[in-house]
Design a protein around this motif. Structure first.
Motif: not given
Ligand SMILES: [Zn+2]
Ligand SMILES: [Zn+2]
Lengths: 182, 365
Positions: A99-100, A102, A106, A109-110, A113, A121, B41, B165, B230
């Motif tokens: 999860s980190d 993300y 980041s 990612l924008q 997504l 996003a 994950f 997530l 999303l």
């Protein structure tokens, strides 16, 4: 090439699937692919179309990024501290390690997504009950603040005072969740 | 094993029961992807982490009752035979990925098989609810309850901005995939699907046939699902999908009416030829069987065929797959043997229908 399932007919369908971050080539004849297709039809991971889409997106990203970093001199390696996945690995696999990731990726990612989710996003759906407690309260406060503004504009001060009290009590509850809120 | 006994154990409720609009919508499904904050994950997690997650589910959720689903059973992939796993896949209770590639994969299955929770698939947790007919809202409701139940025991990986997530960025946000299976023979026969599919894609929905895409679908069965997870709420995603499905239902009904009007005798001929093939053939490949089953089902919906139940398409499309055929046969079968087995299974199943309807008529006298 011979079909890997029946080992009789020639393989005419080829695709790649990704298992635990490793790519595997799959070669099937039409007959066996059809039988697999029946299984795949209902499965969420009717993988290849989405995987290909994603790979295409990520590969679109990387040449741009490489051009940028080379201008900065010295390739900065972006790596998740927790799971050790690098951004480069992520673009190859299309899956995050934890999860980190993300947070770590980041910045990159924008745009990804946005393209995957029709320009969106930011999450607009369910918030988990327990860990989402602080988030729930913060959203409620936002809504009430909006309401407060409207009431003030309409000069309904008595109601406004009530809403202000409500906001204060929610804010004090939020304090109990600690500084960061979540 | 007798066919009746086999069917009793093989057929899940969503295959045999009817739901709203189930002349066209075979089933509705909601899937929620979730991960546990404390673990990496499945893409990279260690065997120890994977084992810990399975243990957690075994300790916390397995063999516990959750109203109205009864007790949940935990099935570990490494303890199942290949044919058993294949049967679960063919019933849509687990994914091929979980069955084939996930060493520490497991599945929590409800007694009525409406709910399955896959563990250590692409994400730690995948909640799936499968309902007959068009019941997306109902399925979402149940999925949400199960989600809350699980959340009382684990910390979900959640971010205020990105939502739930997930391993893959295509699922992040709601983590939800809503999908319906639709039987659209008249739209295929009147060659309208080629036009409709791109239009649906434009709305951010995905249409899949057997091979993942394209308009040629096995048994004229199409899966329609949301692509975006999303920026929209679960309820909005479901509503948008539902409204497209309702439009498709209307178009399919119109196309059926038009077919009956313009080519009644050709249509009737096609339907009864297919019925003839299913009740008489000794060797049948799945592609031909699917086409004939689709024709027969259309014949039932339009009233040409009266002595066969409607659920025959859902049921036999599932049962004629290799895993089930081999389970029914009690051992491994080569592809050519499967085609013989498939023909036998379909013939026997349709004979059961004949007997059932004869008895019903006998009672009426
Ligand atoms: Zn083959
Ligand atoms: Zn990471």
């Amino acid at each position: 090439m011979i079909c890997q399932e029946c080992k009789q007919r020639p393989a005419t369908l080829h695709f790649t699937k990704i298992i635990n971050g490793e790519k595997t080539e799959v070669h099937l004849c039409e007959h066996c692919a059809q039988e697999r297709g029946e299984m795949l039809m209902f499965s969420e991971n009717a993988g290849f179309s989405i995987n290909n889409l994603l790979a295409g997106l990520l590969n679109l990203e990387s040449p741009l990024k490489e051009a940028k970093t080379s201008a900065f001199q010295g390739p900065e390696i972006l790596q998740c501290e927790r799971c050790k996945m690098t951004y480069h690995q992520f673009t190859k696999v299309g899956r995050f390690g934890c999860s980190d990731c993300y947070h770590t990726f980041s910045r990159h990612l924008q745009p990804i997504l946005r393209r995957l989710h029709s320009g969106n996003a930011t999450h607009a759906g369910k918030i988990p009950k327990r860990i989402g407690g602080a988030i729930h309260i913060r959203k409620q406060i936002e809504k009430l603040k909006q309401k407060l503004q409207d009431l003030i504009v309409r000069e309904e001060f008595e109601k406004a005072a009530n809403v202000r009290d409500e906001i204060r009590s929610l804010e004090s509850r939020l304090m109990e969740y600690g500084e960061g809120g979540l | 094993m007798s066919l009746e006994k086999f069917l009793n154990t093989a057929v899940s409720s969503w295959m045999s029961q009817e739901g709203p609009d189930s002349d066209i919508v075979l089933s509705s499904r909601i899937r929620l992807a979730r991960n546990i904050e404390d673990f990496q994950f499945p893409t990279v997690f260690t065997n120890e982490e994977a084992q810990e997650i399975v243990d957690l589910f075994e300790k916390t959720f397995a063999y516990k009752s959750y109203v109205p689903f009864g007790k949940f059973e935990l099935l570990k992939m490494n303890e199942l035979q290949p044919i058993e796993k294949r049967v679960l896949v063919e019933k849509h209770l687990i994914s091929p990925h979980l069955a084939e590639d996930c060493a520490f994969g497991a599945c929590l299955l409800s007694e009525n098989e409406e709910v399955s929770i896959m563990i250590n698939e692409e994400d730690h947790i995948r909640i799936q609810c499968l309902f007959p007919g068009l019941q997306l809202t109902e399925a979402l409701d149940v999925a949400n309850q199960l989600d809350d139940w699980i959340e009382t025991h684990v910390n979900y990986a959640f971010d205020e901005k990105r939502g739930y997530l997930t391993s893959c960025p295509t699922n992040v946000g709601t983590g939800m995939r809503a999908s319906v299976m639709m039987h659209l023979p008249a739209l295929v026969l009147t060659q309208q699907m080629n036009r409709i599919i791109p239009a649906i894609n434009q709305l951010g929905l995905v249409v899949r046939g057997t091979y993942g895409e394209g308009s040629e679908a096995l048994g004229n069965i199409f899966q329609i699902s949301n692509q975006i997870t999303l920026g929209k709420s679960e309820e909005d995603i479901v509503e948008d999908l539902k409204s497209v499905v309702q439009q498709l239902i209307a178009q399919e009904r119109m196309a059926r009416e038009a077919l009956v009007k313009t080519s009644n005798i050709q249509l009737e001929d096609r339907i009864f030829r297919s019925y003839g093939i299913l009740t008489n053939s000794r060797i049948i490949e799945s592609k031909e069987a699917a086409q004939c089953l689709s024709d027969v089902r259309l014949g039932i919906d339009l009233g040409y065929i009266r002595n066969v139940s409607r659920s025959i398409l859902n049921e036999l499309m599932i049962l004629m797959q290799p895993g089930f055929l081999q389970q029914y046969a009690g051992g491994a079968l080569r592809p050519s043997e499967r085609d013989v087995r498939r023909a036998t299974l379909i013939r026997e199943r349709l004979k059961m229908e004949e007997r059932k309807y004869q008895e019903m008529e006998g009672d009426e006298e």
